[in-house]
Design an enzyme around this catalytic site. Structure first.
Site, PDB file in Angstrom:
ATOM      1  N   GLY A 155      35.549  19.058 -13.739  1.00 42.97           N
ATOM      2  CA  GLY A 155      36.880  19.097 -13.146  1.00 42.97           C
ATOM      3  C   GLY A 155      37.395  17.709 -12.807  1.00 42.97           C
ATOM      4  O   GLY A 155      37.099  16.715 -13.492  1.00 42.97           O
ATOM      5  N   SER A 156      38.125  17.624 -11.698  1.00 39.86           N
ATOM      6  CA  SER A 156      38.890  16.405 -11.402  1.00 39.86           C
ATOM      7  C   SER A 156      38.050  15.171 -11.129  1.00 39.86           C
ATOM      8  O   SER A 156      38.556  14.051 -11.212  1.00 39.86           O
ATOM      9  CB  SER A 156      39.824  16.665 -10.218  1.00 39.86           C
ATOM     10  OG  SER A 156      40.798  17.633 -10.563  1.00 39.86           O
TER      11      SER A 156
END
Length: 628
Positions: free
Chosen positions: A343-344
């Site tokens: 993810g981020s």
């Protein structure tokens, strides 16, 4: 003439001898047998027999002393000598401050000879029966009476009609010498004990996922997981032996001497782990897993200057001293075995690569629309918004998927792949622990139309927690990636510590770019960023949140979320990196900034104090989030 004429000589035959009349034949006398009646003959016979016997005896002696000497010497030696194994003491595992995480202690193996047990209980006036022996031993050995009774009456063979009582069964391992002495004092028929080692883990579940555990093998404790398994040969050492001469009754004869080959003690393994930080990380992640209903959680603490691991905690975990069947699912090390889509937290790779390639700067403006189409798919950010005017630093601080996709498109698939490889994705860490999963980073040739945009913001690839921690350690280390380090040195029987080889340094980004990215990451913990809960009073904190959908294994994303936060402090002079990962939280929030960042703050605060790291007192950098 008056002379007579000469007379002719007449030859006459000699007279024949008169044949005497043949004497009448005497009757044959019977041949006399040789007897020893006479002394001379007896002596000669005896001498002959002695010579024959001596010849045979001499030949036999020559055979025994020459041709058969070795075989008979070996048989004689085997009859009067008994071999005893001298077990090598298994090496200990210590933390960086010399605190034991695993060690061996003296113990006893209690065994039984079921045949002797049966014989002993049949002795007249014996006060013991199989039932009373089982009742007496069960509480001392920590086993059930039923199990003990089965062992005491164990038979050999599969045919009941031909079954015979066994002559050796193990009743219990790891019995203390005190308890073994109590058992010996009872003088139970057929019950004996022998020396062995017991593996002890003083910290219980502290660092259990790292240290692993050992089982009982034929030559002593044998590593079955973690460092106990990876370093089993080094820890085990080499058993010695002792030959003892015994009498006919099996009693040792001290005067006969002994032949001893001493055991070589196993080497100690000295880790980079700080036991106190490890304990705090374990407590924090265990509590948060319970509070959020997460399936599991991981905390990693590293020194970015050396890539030494100070803590690697997972939850749920196990106690290697008291393993149960319920622990089976938790016996590995999730920090390296469990993979997930980052993810981020992966956005830092995309942005640092673009800055390194000169495509953008932290202040480059990026217009972020409400949605964005790339690769035939429409993307959006975690929160609904209108058109935003952000800088590259703002894209990172607000964790914009759309802004990261736009920057990733400038970078291109091949360069994005190359930087991810430089940061260590798709590769084993080099830590040397068993069960590591290197994750998935497909070559560009196998990327689909949506691979570039999804991989740019951290979906479509899989990593383990240690790989992510190494990325942020690389940035904190001025752009240089090292091999993560868990073992500081090993100490053999000589007592000399042998350091582990230094890892090769890999330059990923320049020091200037690393500093720019570090300043951008510090903006994440501001009020304008996604992780203000990660701030620590007096210290600059740089980090990044991650909230990624979990793949369901069927090509979709219906498996919940992975919430994470990873960062370093002090931000202007990094000395510690802490990563927190929570898998599939189901209670309350599932965002990394709200459930992972607080754990980071707790563990980082403790680690800074434990390592004696003071605040730098510098002014935080000014990070432009919004573009004009």
């Amino acid at each position: 003439t008056g002379q007579r004429p000469a007379q002719r000589a007449v030859r006459t035959a000699p007279p024949r001898p008169v044949r005497q009349p043949r004497a009448p034949r005497q009757p044959r006398q019977p041949r006399q047998r040789l007897t020893l009646a006479r002394p001379a003959r007896r002596i000669r016979g005896a001498l002959i027999m002695v010579v024959v016997l001596l010849t045979l005896l001499g030949a036999r002696l020559v055979q025994l002393q020459t041709f058969d000497s070795k075989a008979y010497a070996a048989k004689a030696s085997k009859q009067r000598e008994v071999d005893h194994v001298l077990p090598a003491t298994r090496g200990a595992i210590y933390d960086r401050n010399g605190q034991p995480l695993a060690m061996s202690v003296d113990a006893r193996l209690v065994s039984a000879d079921p045949l002797q047990v049966a014989t002993g209980v049949k002795v007249k006036n014996s006060r013991w029966t199989v039932a009373s022996i089982a009742d007496t031993l069960a509480p001392l050995l920590g086993v059930t009476v039923a199990d003990l009774t089965t062992r005491l009456t164990k038979t050999t063979g599969t045919d009941p009609a031909k079954a015979k009582l066994a002559t050796y069964v193990v009743l219990a391992h790891g019995i203390s010498p005190t308890v073994a002495a109590q058992i010996a004092a009872l003088k139970l028929p057929g019950i004996a004990s022998s020396q062995e080692q017991k593996r002890l883990y003083p910290g219980g579940d502290v660092a259990a996922s790292i240290v692993g555990f050992a089982g009982t093998g034929p030559n002593g404790p044998t590593g079955l997981a973690g460092l106990e398994y990876a370093f089993n040969k080094l820890l085990s050492g080499t058993n010695g032996s002792q030959k003892v001469q015994v009498s006919v009754g099996g009693v040792a004869i001290p005067e006969a001497g002994q032949s001893v080959v001493p055991a070589v003690q196993g080497s100690n393994v000295n880790l980079t782990i700080n036991r106190d930080i490890q304990w705090q990380a374990q407590q924090a992640i265990t509590a948060q897993v319970a509070a959020t209903g997460s399936a599991s959680g991981t905390v990693i603490v590293m020194d970015p200057r050396t890539f030494e691991i100070l803590a690697m905690a997972t939850a749920p975990t196990f106690d290697p001293t008291h393993l149960t069947p319920a622990d089976k699912a938790n016996l590995g090390n999730r920090a390296i075995s469990d993979v997930y889509e980052p993810g981020s937290v992966n956005k830092v790779i995309t942005l640092s690569a673009a800055i390194q390639e000169g495509l953008v700067t932290p202040d480059t403006p990026v217009d972020v629309p409400p949605t964005y189409v790339a690769g035939g798919h429409r993307f959006h950010d975690a929160e609904v918004h209108g058109l935003e005017h952000l800088t590259v630093a703002g894209v990172l601080a607000k964790s914009s998927n759309i802004g990261t996709i736009q920057i990733g498109q400038k970078l291109g698939s091949q360069r994005l792949y190359d930087y991810m490889s430089k940061y260590g994705f798709g590769q084993v860490s080099g830590l040397g622990l068993p069960g590591e999963n290197k994750g998935v980073l497909l070559p560009v040739a196998k990327w689909s139309n949506t691979s570039l945009p999804t991989i740019a913001f951290g979906q479509g690839i899989s990593v383990n927690a240690l790989q992510v921690a190494s990325v942020y350690s690389t940035i904190a280390n001025g752009g240089i990636r090292l091999t993560p380090k868990l073992v500081e040195s090993t100490t053999g029987a000589s007592g000399i510590a042998v350091p582990t080889p230094a890892s090769k340094a890999v330059r990923v980004i320049s020091p200037e770019v690393a500093k720019q990215v570090s300043d951008m990451l510090e903006g994440v913990t501001t009020d304008q960023g996604t992780a203000p809960l990660a701030r620590i009073d007096g210290y600059g904190v740089a980090g990044k949140t991650g909230t990624a959908q979990r793949a369901d294994g069927k090509g979709g994303y219906t498996g919940g979320y992975t919430a994470s936060f990873v960062g370093f402090a002090p931000a202007d002079k990094p000395q510690l990196v802490v990563e927190v990962v929570l898998q599939n939280p189901v209670i309350g929030s599932h965002f990394g900034g709200t459930i992972a960042a607080p754990v980071f703050q707790q563990v980082m605060s403790f680690a800074l104090a434990a390592e004696g790291i003071a605040p730098t007192g510098t002014t935080p950098p000014t990070v432009k989030i919004n573009a004009p």
